[in-house]
Design a protein around this motif. Structure first.
Motif, PDB file in Angstrom:
ATOM      1  N   ALA A   1       0.845  -1.185   0.000  1.00  0.00           N
ATOM      2  CA  ALA A   1       0.000   0.000   0.000  1.00  0.00           C
ATOM      3  C   ALA A   1       0.884   1.240   0.000  1.00  0.00           C
ATOM      4  CB  ALA A   1      -0.918  -0.001   1.215  1.00  0.00           C
ATOM      5  N   VAL A   2       0.686   2.087  -0.995  1.00  0.00           N
ATOM      6  CA  VAL A   2       1.498   3.290  -1.159  1.00  0.00           C
ATOM      7  C   VAL A   2       0.680   4.502  -0.721  1.00  0.00           C
ATOM      8  CG1 VAL A   2       2.861   4.649  -2.782  1.00  0.00           C
ATOM      9  CG2 VAL A   2       2.641   2.173  -3.105  1.00  0.00           C
ATOM     10  N   SER A   3       1.334   5.397   0.020  1.00  0.00           N
ATOM     11  CA  SER A   3       0.602   6.528   0.603  1.00  0.00           C
ATOM     12  C   SER A   3       0.280   7.607  -0.421  1.00  0.00           C
ATOM     13  CB  SER A   3       1.401   7.132   1.753  1.00  0.00           C
ATOM     14  OG  SER A   3       2.647   7.635   1.285  1.00  0.00           O
ATOM     15  N   GLU A   4       0.873   7.510  -1.619  1.00  0.00           N
ATOM     16  CA  GLU A   4       0.593   8.493  -2.659  1.00  0.00           C
ATOM     17  C   GLU A   4       0.108   7.785  -3.919  1.00  0.00           C
ATOM     18  OE1 GLU A   4       4.111  11.666  -1.362  1.00  0.00           O
ATOM     19  OE2 GLU A   4       3.819  11.103  -3.451  1.00  0.00           O
ATOM     20  N   ASN A   5      -0.352   8.578  -4.840  1.00  0.00           N
ATOM     21  CA  ASN A   5      -0.778   8.039  -6.124  1.00  0.00           C
ATOM     22  C   ASN A   5       0.393   7.304  -6.773  1.00  0.00           C
ATOM     23  OD1 ASN A   5      -1.531   7.674  -8.851  1.00  0.00           O
ATOM     24  ND2 ASN A   5      -2.890   9.439  -8.740  1.00  0.00           N
ATOM     25  N   ILE A   6       0.196   6.023  -7.081  1.00  0.00           N
ATOM     26  CA  ILE A   6       1.310   5.232  -7.612  1.00  0.00           C
ATOM     27  C   ILE A   6       1.771   5.738  -8.979  1.00  0.00           C
ATOM     28  CG2 ILE A   6       0.815   3.176  -6.269  1.00  0.00           C
ATOM     29  CD1 ILE A   6      -0.669   2.020  -8.648  1.00  0.00           C
ATOM     30  N   PHE A   7       0.959   6.524  -9.653  1.00  0.00           N
ATOM     31  CA  PHE A   7       1.384   7.079 -10.933  1.00  0.00           C
ATOM     32  C   PHE A   7       2.364   8.242 -10.759  1.00  0.00           C
ATOM     33  CE2 PHE A   7      -0.929   4.557 -13.860  1.00  0.00           C
ATOM     34  CZ  PHE A   7      -2.084   4.168 -13.206  1.00  0.00           C
ATOM     35  N   ASN A   8       2.592   8.641  -9.495  1.00  0.00           N
ATOM     36  CA  ASN A   8       3.612   9.655  -9.234  1.00  0.00           C
ATOM     37  C   ASN A   8       5.018   9.090  -9.363  1.00  0.00           C
ATOM     38  OD1 ASN A   8       1.628  11.508  -8.709  1.00  0.00           O
ATOM     39  ND2 ASN A   8       1.782  11.359  -6.479  1.00  0.00           N
TER      40      ASN A   8
ATOM     41  N   ILE B   1       3.313  -9.516 -10.953  1.00  0.00           N
ATOM     42  CA  ILE B   1       3.128  -8.217 -10.296  1.00  0.00           C
ATOM     43  C   ILE B   1       1.975  -7.493 -10.969  1.00  0.00           C
ATOM     44  CG2 ILE B   1       4.819  -7.012 -11.771  1.00  0.00           C
ATOM     45  CD1 ILE B   1       5.645  -5.413  -9.245  1.00  0.00           C
ATOM     46  N   SER B   2       1.164  -6.829 -10.162  1.00  0.00           N
ATOM     47  CA  SER B   2       0.018  -6.102 -10.703  1.00  0.00           C
ATOM     48  C   SER B   2      -0.257  -4.898  -9.814  1.00  0.00           C
ATOM     49  CB  SER B   2      -1.205  -7.015 -10.763  1.00  0.00           C
ATOM     50  OG  SER B   2      -1.585  -7.428  -9.459  1.00  0.00           O
ATOM     51  N   ARG B   3      -1.105  -4.032 -10.286  1.00  0.00           N
ATOM     52  CA  ARG B   3      -1.449  -2.875  -9.469  1.00  0.00           C
ATOM     53  C   ARG B   3      -2.943  -2.654  -9.473  1.00  0.00           C
ATOM     54  NH1 ARG B   3       1.350   1.490 -13.608  1.00  0.00           N
ATOM     55  NH2 ARG B   3      -0.265   1.405 -15.211  1.00  0.00           N
ATOM     56  N   ASP B   4      -3.403  -2.111  -8.366  1.00  0.00           N
ATOM     57  CA  ASP B   4      -4.798  -1.694  -8.231  1.00  0.00           C
ATOM     58  C   ASP B   4      -4.761  -0.176  -8.141  1.00  0.00           C
ATOM     59  OD1 ASP B   4      -7.638  -2.941  -6.428  1.00  0.00           O
ATOM     60  OD2 ASP B   4      -7.334  -0.952  -7.276  1.00  0.00           O
ATOM     61  N   ASN B   5      -5.018   0.473  -9.257  1.00  0.00           N
ATOM     62  CA  ASN B   5      -4.829   1.913  -9.334  1.00  0.00           C
ATOM     63  C   ASN B   5      -5.693   2.674  -8.328  1.00  0.00           C
ATOM     64  OD1 ASN B   5      -3.163   1.247 -11.464  1.00  0.00           O
ATOM     65  ND2 ASN B   5      -4.712   1.695 -13.014  1.00  0.00           N
ATOM     66  N   GLY B   6      -6.908   2.233  -8.164  1.00  0.00           N
ATOM     67  CA  GLY B   6      -7.816   2.940  -7.276  1.00  0.00           C
ATOM     68  C   GLY B   6      -7.406   2.875  -5.811  1.00  0.00           C
ATOM     69  N   LEU B   7      -6.690   1.812  -5.459  1.00  0.00           N
ATOM     70  CA  LEU B   7      -6.271   1.623  -4.077  1.00  0.00           C
ATOM     71  C   LEU B   7      -4.821   2.016  -3.853  1.00  0.00           C
ATOM     72  CD1 LEU B   7      -7.953  -1.822  -3.290  1.00  0.00           C
ATOM     73  CD2 LEU B   7      -8.759   0.463  -2.654  1.00  0.00           C
ATOM     74  N   ASN B   8      -4.130   2.430  -4.915  1.00  0.00           N
ATOM     75  CA  ASN B   8      -2.692   2.722  -4.820  1.00  0.00           C
ATOM     76  C   ASN B   8      -1.942   1.553  -4.205  1.00  0.00           C
ATOM     77  OD1 ASN B   8      -2.758   5.285  -6.017  1.00  0.00           O
ATOM     78  ND2 ASN B   8      -3.409   6.226  -4.092  1.00  0.00           N
ATOM     79  N   THR B   9      -2.223   0.380  -4.725  1.00  0.00           N
ATOM     80  CA  THR B   9      -1.628  -0.846  -4.204  1.00  0.00           C
ATOM     81  C   THR B   9      -0.960  -1.609  -5.332  1.00  0.00           C
ATOM     82  OG1 THR B   9      -3.317  -1.009  -2.482  1.00  0.00           O
ATOM     83  CG2 THR B   9      -2.141  -3.014  -3.029  1.00  0.00           C
ATOM     84  N   VAL B  10       0.183  -2.180  -5.015  1.00  0.00           N
ATOM     85  CA  VAL B  10       0.882  -3.055  -5.956  1.00  0.00           C
ATOM     86  C   VAL B  10       0.988  -4.430  -5.309  1.00  0.00           C
ATOM     87  CG1 VAL B  10       3.045  -3.505  -7.156  1.00  0.00           C
ATOM     88  CG2 VAL B  10       2.137  -1.177  -7.053  1.00  0.00           C
ATOM     89  N   ASN B  11       0.615  -5.440  -6.056  1.00  0.00           N
ATOM     90  CA  ASN B  11       0.560  -6.803  -5.531  1.00  0.00           C
ATOM     91  C   ASN B  11       1.598  -7.697  -6.200  1.00  0.00           C
ATOM     92  OD1 ASN B  11      -1.909  -6.221  -3.988  1.00  0.00           O
ATOM     93  ND2 ASN B  11      -2.878  -6.122  -6.001  1.00  0.00           N
ATOM     94  N   LEU B  12       1.986  -8.711  -5.475  1.00  0.00           N
ATOM     95  CA  LEU B  12       2.881  -9.724  -6.026  1.00  0.00           C
ATOM     96  C   LEU B  12       2.275 -11.088  -5.735  1.00  0.00           C
ATOM     97  CD1 LEU B  12       5.644 -10.154  -7.460  1.00  0.00           C
ATOM     98  CD2 LEU B  12       6.600 -10.575  -5.185  1.00  0.00           C
TER      99      LEU B  12
END
Length: 115
Positions: free
Chosen positions: A23-30, A69-80
């Protein structure tokens, strides 16, 4: 201050599966990329997988074909998603986010694979 919080580690038998989340505290697209590293006792930290801002994924040779590896953009989460786990996958897994020359790290989550 950027914060990365890993979860999902644990004890699993060989050939089993685990799903780690970061879980990332900022927008992962940053970030230029978000990825996973791991460190086994006595070893250096090694890269496992990453996903870049455009969605391109890359994997280490040891992870290729078994990890996704994948990401959930709405949750700012990256999964493995880790399948077909082996005892040599035992390590502390760290989430990493990079932007330009800055690297951010999580605290890590322990993955133990019993044979």
């Amino acid at each position: 201050q950027v914060q990365l919080v890993e979860s999902g580690g644990g004890l699993v038998q060989a050939v089993g599966s685990l799903r780690l989340s970061c879980a990332v505290s900022e927008n992962i697209f940053n970030f230029n990329s978000v990825g996973w590293y791991r460190q086994a006792p006595g070893n250096q930290r090694e890269w496992v997988a990453r996903i870049n801002v455009g969605g391109r994924t890359t994997y280490s040779d040891s992870a290729k074909g078994r990890f996704t590896i994948s990401r959930d953009n709405g949750l700012n989460t990256v999964n493995l998603q880790m399948n077909g786990l082996k005892s040599e996958d035992t390590a502390v897994y760290y989430c990493n986010a990079t932007i330009l020359s800055h690297n951010y790290w999580g605290q890590g989550t322990q993955v133990t694979v019993s044979s």
